[in-house]
Design a protein around this motif. Sequence first.
Motif, PDB file in Angstrom:
ATOM      1  N   THR A   1      89.924   9.964 -29.944  1.00 52.27           N
ATOM      2  CA  THR A   1      89.744  11.159 -29.116  1.00 52.27           C
ATOM      3  C   THR A   1      90.505  12.327 -29.755  1.00 52.27           C
TER       4      THR A   1
ATOM      5  N   LEU B   1      89.648  21.605 -23.218  1.00 49.45           N
ATOM      6  CA  LEU B   1      89.259  21.559 -21.803  1.00 49.45           C
ATOM      7  C   LEU B   1      88.417  22.779 -21.441  1.00 49.45           C
TER       8      LEU B   1
ATOM      9  N   LYS C   1      84.965  22.378 -22.680  1.00 51.93           N
ATOM     10  CA  LYS C   1      84.116  21.487 -21.871  1.00 51.93           C
ATOM     11  C   LYS C   1      83.603  22.228 -20.639  1.00 51.93           C
TER      12      LYS C   1
ATOM     13  N   ASN D   1      79.617  23.199 -19.925  1.00 50.14           N
ATOM     14  CA  ASN D   1      78.936  22.856 -18.682  1.00 50.14           C
ATOM     15  C   ASN D   1      78.146  24.050 -18.132  1.00 50.14           C
TER      16      ASN D   1
ATOM     17  N   LEU E   1      81.480  16.199 -28.571  1.00 48.97           N
ATOM     18  CA  LEU E   1      81.682  15.849 -27.155  1.00 48.97           C
ATOM     19  C   LEU E   1      80.705  14.737 -26.774  1.00 48.97           C
ATOM     20  N   ASP E   2      81.272  13.635 -26.269  1.00 50.94           N
ATOM     21  CA  ASP E   2      80.422  12.588 -25.696  1.00 50.94           C
ATOM     22  C   ASP E   2      80.290  12.927 -24.214  1.00 50.94           C
ATOM     23  N   PRO E   3      79.118  13.415 -23.796  1.00 52.70           N
ATOM     24  CA  PRO E   3      79.018  13.913 -22.416  1.00 52.70           C
ATOM     25  C   PRO E   3      79.167  12.793 -21.393  1.00 52.70           C
TER      26      PRO E   3
ATOM     27  N   GLY F   1      82.973  12.529 -21.293  1.00 51.83           N
ATOM     28  CA  GLY F   1      83.679  13.806 -21.216  1.00 51.83           C
ATOM     29  C   GLY F   1      84.796  13.947 -22.220  1.00 51.83           C
ATOM     30  N   GLU F   2      84.682  13.271 -23.359  1.00 53.06           N
ATOM     31  CA  GLU F   2      85.750  13.341 -24.377  1.00 53.06           C
ATOM     32  C   GLU F   2      85.188  13.859 -25.696  1.00 53.06           C
TER      33      GLU F   2
END
Length: 340
Positions: free
Chosen positions: A11, A39, A42, A46, A188-190, A193-194
């Motif tokens: 990560t 963060l 992300k 979104n 990003l692995d949706p 969420g990482e």
Amino acid sequence: MVKHTATSVVTIERYIIEQERMYPEATGELSGILYDMALAGKMIANKVRSAGLADILGAAGGINVHDEIQQKLDVISNEIIIKAFDHGGRLCAMASEEMPGIIHIPDGFRMGKYVLLFDPLDGSSNIDVNVPVGTIFSVYRKITRGARGEMEDLLQPGRRQVAAGYIIYGSSTMMVYTTGQGAHGFTLDPAIGEFLLSHPNIQIPERGRYLSVNEGYEGNWDEPTKALIRKYRGLDGDHKPLSVRYVGSLVADFHRNLLGGGVFAYPRNTRSPNGKLRLLYEANPLAFIVEQAGGLASDGTRRILDIDPTELHQRAPLFIGSRSEVELAQTVYAAEPASV
Ligand code: AHM
Ligand code: MG
């Protein structure tokens, strides 16, 4: 540094911690800034993902289902970043491409020893047509003595950056950053969420495959610029012709050329004598990354990272990417200086 194999799952948080351990004197503040940026990225990803639904979900007059007035995504992204950072105690000031002046940390919050400059959503005019956009950021250590950050802290040459990066909101969301120990990319692995390490130690090919330039301005270019672009296209001299790819969204154009090799050029033209791109929010952070990846960034005559900024929103012509392509630009302008 721990060596990661192609199959190890790492990560962004773990990677940042491992890099920090190489410096026993590190306080963790810079690492905190990078997590906070991941963060914020992300959260912006979104919003960007549902951009096309804004009109459908919102009622006439721009009020959405939550009774909030709809805001443009660049304004929302700007707010997300400010809110992610203003209370963390790691920064003493910020500056955004979307705001005219210095952004102070509100009274009552602890001040840190870093300043952050950012373009919250570069290329946002492309959102309506579903083209990739990105966030670009740049971090410097405070150089003034007081607790509050001052303009002087923000107007430092790019070579003093301690970290820089971008987040691209494309077919997948990726964050690429450097702290001066190579440039590393995380996807990003949706589902979880990482951001996961996908591109360790990126190296830009020495020669280019792609040329990214807005040829619509050719009528406003000076002679050396016209000659340079002709060389890149193989129309003059013995340069292998580059393929022209221009999204018109800097992060997308830069990212493609970083991975595949190439040059992005935004030269001076008679309508914009200093080009369009902003030194502090766009050119410097990408220049730090490209140099860490073995490439170069120049305004045609000077290394981007050596330019002394005089104002927050100043622009600079930009030639950035594979080393040999940027060197060609410098050779052409050395032979015949820009005349715009
Ligand atoms: P912005 O910061 O207002 O979004 O403008 C920057 C964008 C870059 O992403 C892109 O490289 C450039 O503008 C394209 O400009 P042009 O349309 O003049 O080619
Ligand atoms: Mg921009």
